[in-house]
Design a protein around this motif. Sequence first.
Motif, short mmCIF file in Angstrom:
data_model
loop_
_atom_site.label_atom_id
_atom_site.label_comp_id
_atom_site.label_asym_id
_atom_site.label_seq_id
_atom_site.Cartn_x
_atom_site.Cartn_y
_atom_site.Cartn_z
N ALA A 192 0.87 -1.18 0.00
CA ALA A 192 0.00 0.00 0.00
C ALA A 192 0.90 1.23 0.00
O ALA A 192 1.84 1.31 0.79
CB ALA A 192 -0.91 0.00 1.22
N SER A 193 0.63 2.16 -0.91
CA SER A 193 1.47 3.34 -1.07
C SER A 193 0.67 4.42 -1.78
O SER A 193 -0.45 4.16 -2.25
CB SER A 193 2.73 2.99 -1.88
OG SER A 193 2.38 2.77 -3.24
N PRO A 194 1.23 5.63 -1.92
CA PRO A 194 0.54 6.64 -2.74
C PRO A 194 0.28 6.17 -4.17
O PRO A 194 -0.70 6.57 -4.79
CB PRO A 194 1.52 7.82 -2.70
CG PRO A 194 2.26 7.66 -1.42
CD PRO A 194 2.40 6.18 -1.24
N VAL A 195 1.14 5.31 -4.69
CA VAL A 195 0.95 4.80 -6.05
C VAL A 195 -0.29 3.92 -6.12
O VAL A 195 -1.12 4.06 -7.05
CB VAL A 195 2.20 4.02 -6.51
CG1 VAL A 195 1.90 3.24 -7.80
CG2 VAL A 195 3.36 4.97 -6.73
N THR A 196 -0.46 2.99 -5.15
CA THR A 196 -1.65 2.12 -5.18
C THR A 196 -2.92 2.94 -4.97
O THR A 196 -3.97 2.62 -5.54
CB THR A 196 -1.54 1.02 -4.12
OG1 THR A 196 -1.39 1.61 -2.82
CG2 THR A 196 -0.35 0.12 -4.37
N VAL A 197 -2.84 3.98 -4.15
CA VAL A 197 -4.00 4.87 -3.97
C VAL A 197 -4.34 5.57 -5.28
O VAL A 197 -5.51 5.63 -5.69
CB VAL A 197 -3.73 5.89 -2.85
CG1 VAL A 197 -4.84 6.94 -2.81
CG2 VAL A 197 -3.61 5.20 -1.50
N MET A 198 -3.33 6.07 -5.98
CA MET A 198 -3.57 6.75 -7.25
C MET A 198 -4.08 5.78 -8.32
O MET A 198 -4.91 6.15 -9.16
CB MET A 198 -2.30 7.46 -7.72
CG MET A 198 -2.51 8.37 -8.92
SD MET A 198 -3.78 9.65 -8.65
CE MET A 198 -2.96 10.71 -7.45
N TYR A 199 -3.56 4.54 -8.30
CA TYR A 199 -4.11 3.52 -9.20
C TYR A 199 -5.63 3.40 -9.00
O TYR A 199 -6.41 3.38 -9.95
CB TYR A 199 -3.47 2.16 -8.92
CG TYR A 199 -2.08 1.95 -9.45
CD1 TYR A 199 -1.44 2.90 -10.24
CD2 TYR A 199 -1.39 0.77 -9.17
CE1 TYR A 199 -0.15 2.69 -10.72
CE2 TYR A 199 -0.11 0.54 -9.65
CZ TYR A 199 0.51 1.51 -10.43
OH TYR A 199 1.78 1.29 -10.90
N SER A 200 -6.03 3.26 -7.73
CA SER A 200 -7.44 3.09 -7.41
C SER A 200 -8.26 4.33 -7.78
O SER A 200 -9.39 4.21 -8.27
CB SER A 200 -7.60 2.77 -5.93
OG SER A 200 -6.94 1.58 -5.59
N LEU A 201 -7.70 5.50 -7.55
CA LEU A 201 -8.39 6.74 -7.92
C LEU A 201 -8.60 6.81 -9.43
O LEU A 201 -9.69 7.17 -9.91
CB LEU A 201 -7.59 7.95 -7.44
CG LEU A 201 -7.66 8.30 -5.95
CD1 LEU A 201 -6.64 9.37 -5.62
CD2 LEU A 201 -9.05 8.76 -5.57
N ASN A 202 -7.55 6.49 -10.16
CA ASN A 202 -7.65 6.55 -11.63
C ASN A 202 -8.71 5.57 -12.13
O ASN A 202 -9.50 5.89 -13.04
CB ASN A 202 -6.30 6.23 -12.24
CG ASN A 202 -6.22 6.62 -13.71
OD1 ASN A 202 -6.93 7.51 -14.18
ND2 ASN A 202 -5.36 5.94 -14.45
N LYS A 203 -8.74 4.41 -11.55
CA LYS A 203 -9.74 3.41 -11.94
C LYS A 203 -11.15 3.89 -11.58
O LYS A 203 -12.09 3.76 -12.37
CB LYS A 203 -9.43 2.08 -11.24
CG LYS A 203 -10.42 0.96 -11.55
CD LYS A 203 -10.05 -0.29 -10.77
CE LYS A 203 -11.08 -1.39 -10.99
NZ LYS A 203 -10.79 -2.59 -10.18
N ALA A 204 -11.28 4.47 -10.36
CA ALA A 204 -12.59 4.94 -9.93
C ALA A 204 -13.10 6.07 -10.81
O ALA A 204 -14.30 6.14 -11.14
CB ALA A 204 -12.52 5.39 -8.47
N PHE A 205 -12.23 7.00 -11.23
CA PHE A 205 -12.64 8.14 -12.03
C PHE A 205 -12.89 7.76 -13.49
O PHE A 205 -13.32 8.60 -14.29
CB PHE A 205 -11.58 9.25 -11.96
CG PHE A 205 -11.74 10.15 -10.78
CD1 PHE A 205 -12.48 11.32 -10.88
CD2 PHE A 205 -11.18 9.83 -9.56
CE1 PHE A 205 -12.64 12.15 -9.79
CE2 PHE A 205 -11.33 10.66 -8.47
CZ PHE A 205 -12.06 11.83 -8.57
#
Length: 783
Positions: free
Chosen positions: A515-528
């Motif tokens: 878990a890192s800022p990268v995995t968070v951004m991955y999830s955000l990009n997928k959600a958006f």
Amino acid sequence: MVKGIRVVRGTCPTFAPGIDQGLLMEARIPRIERMLTRRNAWIALGLLALLTACAAFALRDVRVDYDFEKFFPESGPELDRYLEFRERFGYDNDFLLFGIEREEGVFDRALLTKADSLAARLERLPLVMKVLSPTRLSEPIVTPLGVFETPYLRFAQDSLLAIDSARIWNDPRIKDFFFSDDGKSMLVALNAEPGLSKEKCDLLLADVRRTLVETGLSDARIVGRIVGQDHYIITMVKETLFFLSASIVLLAIFLWFGFRSLYGVWIPIAVVGLAILWQVGFMTALGKPLGILTMLLPTILFVVGMSDVVHLLECYLEEIRRGVPRIRAIAITYHEVGLPTFLTAVTSGIGFATLGTASIPPLQEFGVYTAIGVLVAFCLAFTLLPALLILTDPQKLLPRKDEGSPWDGRLPVLFRWTIRNRRRILLGFAIISVLGIAGASRIKVNNYLLEDLPNDDPLKEGFVWFEETFGGVRPFELEINVPDSGHSVWELAVLKEIEKVQGHLDTTYDVDGMASPVTVMYSLNKAFNGGDRSYYRLPDDSLECARMAMRAKLMGKQLLGSITSADGRTARLSGRSVDEGGFIHKGKNEALDRFIAQEVDTSVVRFHQTGMAYLIDRNNATLSTQMVRGMGLAILLTGLIMLWFFKDWRMVLVALIPNLVPLVFIAGVMGVMGIDLKVSTAIIFTISFGIAEDDTIHMLAAFRQHLRQGLSPAYALKRTYLRTGKAVTVTSLMLLSGFVTLIFSDFASVYYMGVLITLTLAFAFVAELLLLPALVMLLMRKR
């Protein structure tokens, strides 16, 4: 006369003439006799009884504790960094992992219902901060119409469950963390409140186990610090009682064969037993619990403290057999053996106290409190023992039928053989030393998180199962810092550098569940992007990345708070890995540092590893240097004491060499047998040196005394060997019997201490009877 020692009649090397020493002895002994009255004996017993009552009262609050974090160094930049990191992002070891299995696969409606019920009940328990379960997680999807939360597992319907399981298998963030590769196991994670005390951990663990039974998941596997601490403490209490009881029984047997009288058994046990009670009571009064190392303190004190008592009793009974009256026999004993006994207590105390130079608090406490205990045992040997001897008929200490010692016939034969073969003995020990040095060069520093437990231990089996099923449970933590105050971890350039490191950790370091800022951004990009799996990656441009970062609150403040700081300049990359040992992880850490130095733009973002496991590995890596420094200090101080006592540098060599060769030998054994250097094996050198030196001091003190009485060096050596050698043999066998009980421990660290200390002391005993006389013959050839 023994061939090989030059003797000049009427003189003794470096010592005053014998007649002056005899007059001095005659002057001192009456002064000691005047203090040895029955009135003083009863006064001493009364005062000792009062102190014993205070110690027994303090024992009401005795505690047993085991905290992994106590093996951190007390101070240093790495510890400061970790504490700051922990303050910002939370603890990395206050968790419980629950492993739920089903041979047919975990994507079963009935099983998932139980898992969901478990998560819900656990979350309502006191002392629980958060519970993560795939049955209670949702994926946000941002659309023009708003934000929708889609559960990852809609297990109420079998048709939807099949669809959701396929979707999860395409989402590495969820799949890697919560499910095994074969789909037969799943994970539920609980985060407890940080820094729970032992009492609160016990309460939480009892609630958790009751909840497992109530939800029908009593067979679920559990791993975590709270479970490990509970298991360790239960085992520690059981083993402490076993070791102490076994030591008492074995030493009682040796005392019976040595003195062949009931009083000769219970008086030494009473003296040393009281020292243990005092020391444990003293620690309890200071609020110090018994830990994984200090739990050995009663056994070690019982074994070590017995040595001085036996030497005093042997000397006392020798005078009684010669027809000396009781009080005068006691006075002669303490005049002749008193100073050597004091020196043995000091040198043993120094051996233990030098462990205080280590940076690991449990080692420091073990060393300091054991050193204090040795001095307490010495004080009782000079107060309680003479009081008991004054009030006890000496005939009760003697056997009804004196058949002589079994060593009376063996020691003279061994002495003659040693003198005849002294050159071969010196050569043999020299060869052993060279081989030991060669073997010691193969020792490596290494440690594992649960290395103490045997492979068939239920906790160890559960730990290994988690390792094999979920890619490990060893915490991995990487601190991320953005040096420029005008930037944050959410910028695309920074995220790309973090992504490089994350890729290396995934493919080379074998870190899972990251878990890192990268995995968070991955999830955000997928959600958006409507939940499209192809968008589980970093955005294409910086503006889009910034826009998503502004909306990051959709992922939940609690999640982001555990990943990044409020200002966005500091973050964590966390995961778990298989515990391959500190030696392997050190190599992986060095490879990671090289990768970051060569492939990452450190002007944009910087990385620094931290965490509990990293600190323990790092501290153990410096342990060898600390132990060498402590060992050197012990040798130096002991050498100075010997120089003061004997006033002859040759006697210093005679005192040190027979006790250093066994240490070189055991280091070679460790290297050849592949026994790693760690906390438990590093301390055996200072412990063994401090203990083994005791018999050497008694031997050389007796040799010195005989020289002062006007005997030639040859005859003084023979008298010492035949008289003091018997006491040395008895005490050595008792030491071996006491430490050999440790090999029955379930803890690997205690087992290796028992094996290695026993081997070292056995070799030291052989060196005492063979090498020491040969060295005296060599070094005392000339005056």
